[in-house]
Design an enzyme around this catalytic site. Structure first.
Site, mmCIF file in Angstrom:
data_model
loop_
_atom_site.group_PDB
_atom_site.id
_atom_site.type_symbol
_atom_site.label_atom_id
_atom_site.label_comp_id
_atom_site.label_asym_id
_atom_site.label_seq_id
_atom_site.Cartn_x
_atom_site.Cartn_y
_atom_site.Cartn_z
ATOM 1 N N ARG A 264 0.907 -1.028 -0.003
ATOM 2 C CA ARG A 264 -0.097 0.009 0.142
ATOM 3 C C ARG A 264 0.816 1.311 0.054
ATOM 4 O O ARG A 264 2.001 1.296 0.680
ATOM 5 C CB ARG A 264 -1.026 -0.083 1.310
ATOM 6 N N ARG A 279 2.404 0.757 10.372
ATOM 7 C CA ARG A 279 1.825 1.208 8.972
ATOM 8 C C ARG A 279 3.032 1.289 7.952
ATOM 9 O O ARG A 279 3.919 2.167 7.910
ATOM 10 C CB ARG A 279 1.268 2.752 9.145
ATOM 11 N N GLU A 351 -6.028 -0.993 15.893
ATOM 12 C CA GLU A 351 -6.621 -2.175 14.836
ATOM 13 C C GLU A 351 -5.774 -3.195 14.441
ATOM 14 O O GLU A 351 -4.753 -2.827 14.220
ATOM 15 C CB GLU A 351 -7.335 -1.293 13.549
ATOM 16 N N SER A 354 -9.958 -6.195 10.384
ATOM 17 C CA SER A 354 -11.426 -5.669 9.910
ATOM 18 C C SER A 354 -12.185 -6.567 9.106
ATOM 19 O O SER A 354 -11.747 -7.106 8.187
ATOM 20 C CB SER A 354 -10.892 -4.269 9.010
ATOM 21 N N ARG A 393 1.155 -6.814 12.527
ATOM 22 C CA ARG A 393 0.540 -6.115 13.665
ATOM 23 C C ARG A 393 0.532 -7.062 14.614
ATOM 24 O O ARG A 393 0.475 -6.596 16.145
ATOM 25 C CB ARG A 393 -0.659 -5.464 13.260
#
Length: 431
Positions: A264, A279, A351, A354, A393
């Site tokens: 990303r 991130r 988070e 999801s 994560r």
């Protein structure tokens, strides 16, 4: 993607759904584009019908030896031919304008999704596990401090090769990262009924459009040449496995999982999580995708969320489940649960997964259907996707929750078979 026929029949419901997301009414604009499309089609069809009729009349006129009338009709056909090319261009442009507008529209939230503007309006559903307490004289450190103390997490070497938002993991930490992914994959395939898939990491435009990464989020993606994109999530190739197909209803629900690298651009995230692994431009994730009937998709959503929770429970990581509000949910989702894991180094939940149900939103973009038993007509499938979970994560959470005062990290018991029996990662000696 929405069916313009449904919008025409339900303009108030459509605009209300947009209002829930904090967006302006759009039905009138879309219906105007549809009117232009219909007019262009009608004009093109009328010209073609007249050309066909005139061609017959030419033959009839010549049969009557009426050459003047035949010449007059030939001139009309030539004129219509030129006009038809213009009409066909107008039709293509009108169709494209409507299609582009429809592709830019987010999904409408379910009725039970809480209204809100951003993450502050999300609703906590439940919590699991108690956060670990640390002594005041030895507070919890953040994961990058733990990793650097181990001597096994190297951001400097990664930056020299690739720039910011990359990391090099070494030795036991690299193995722990790999162990997490393998553990998750085994759990979902052996106990949760998902079929393992090893998909391509490069996909074409239509695959990205099908799962709604394009055209809306083009700036968040990495282009690979003229025709391919690096996948931002395993959701893209897994969901597109049913693209342009009619699935046998006996195959549903279809449950798929994959462990993949993801990429990303993180556009718009400047200044956010600049240190550490939260991130990254490249990261590893275990993805879960379900293809279901409309009648079972909500039940499947709860099941999928439970599968993601099982990962955190077996790792012994405290977490909470959040129901996202209308202003924070994803573009393609009608309802989303986020799992947020406790990070003692940061002193907050972050988070890690999801899980979303998308209804037939992606299926319409992919033309993915099924035929109910005994029915002649097909229906669009419903699609769901969820992280099961983000491996990087999870590594962050393990480092922060299992850190020890001497700089070592205890390996969660469930991961030890994947670590060759190693129970503790100790700092690497530099002598």
């Amino acid at each position: 993607m929405y069916d313009i026929k449904w919008i025409r029949e339900n303009p108030e419901a459509f605009d209300h759904g947009r209002e829930l997301r904090g967006l302006d009414a759009l039905s009138a604009t879309l219906l105007g584009l549809d009117d232009i499309r219909k007019a262009a089609i009608a004009k093109s069809q009328s010209a073609q019908e007249r050309r066909n009729a005139a061609a017959k009349e030419i033959g009839q006129a010549m049969g009557r030896k009426d050459m003047a009338r035949a010449d007059e009709l030939k001139a009309e056909v030539a004129s219509l031919k030129a006009s038809s090319a213009t009409y066909e261009t107008e039709e293509r442009e009108a169709v494209m304008a409507l299609q582009t507008a429809l592709l830019e529209i987010p999904n409408i939230p379910d009725a039970d999704v809480p209204r809100g503007r951003d993450e502050h309006d999300n609703v906590e559903i439940r919590r699991h596990g108690e956060p670990r307490s640390f002594p005041a004289d030895s507070p919890a450190r953040e994961h990058f401090e733990v990793g650097e103390t181990l001597g096994l997490m190297d951001f400097e070497a990664a930056a020299k090769m690739s720039g910011a938002r990359f990391v090099v993991l070494r030795g036991g930490l690299a193995r722990l990262h790999r162990a997490l992914g393998q553990f998750m994959l085994d759990l979902h395939t052996d106990q949760h009924g998902y079929q393992e898939i090893d998909p391509p990491l490069l996909v074409r435009d239509d695959a990205m459009v099908g799962t709604a990464q394009l055209p809306k989020f083009r700036d968040d993606q990495f282009r690979a040449g003229d025709e391919l994109w690096l996948i931002p999530t395993g959701e893209v190739p897994l969901t597109n496995l049913v693209r342009d197909s009619i699935v046998d209803d006996k195959q549903l629900p279809m449950r798929l999982t994959a462990l993949t690298n993801c990429f990303r651009a993180e556009a718009g995230s400047a200044g956010r999580d600049t240190r550490g692994m939260i991130r990254q431009h490249q990261f590893t994730k275990v993805e879960m995708v379900s293809i279901t009937t409309p009648e079972t998709s909500r039940e499947e959503h709860e099941r999928m969320t439970g599968c993601a929770e099982a990962v955190l429970q077996k790792l012994g990581l405290p977490y909470r489940v959040m129901l996202l509000c209308t202003g924070d949910m994803g573009f393609a989702s009608v309802k989303t649960y986020d799992l947020e894991v406790w990070l003692p180094g940061q002193g907050k939940y972050r988070e890690i997964s999801s899980c979303s149900v998308c209804g037939d939103f992606q299926a319409r973009r992919m033309d993915a259907r099924y035929r109910p038993a005994g029915a002649k007509a097909t229906r669009f499938v419903h699609t769901l996707n969820g992280s099961g979970v983000a491996v990087g994560r999870a590594l962050v959470a393990v480092l922060e929750n299992y850190q020890n005062q001497d700089g070592s990290v205890t390996v969660p018991e469930v991961l030890r078979p994947y670590m060759g029996g190693i129970e503790v990662l100790h700092p690497v000696r530099k002598d």
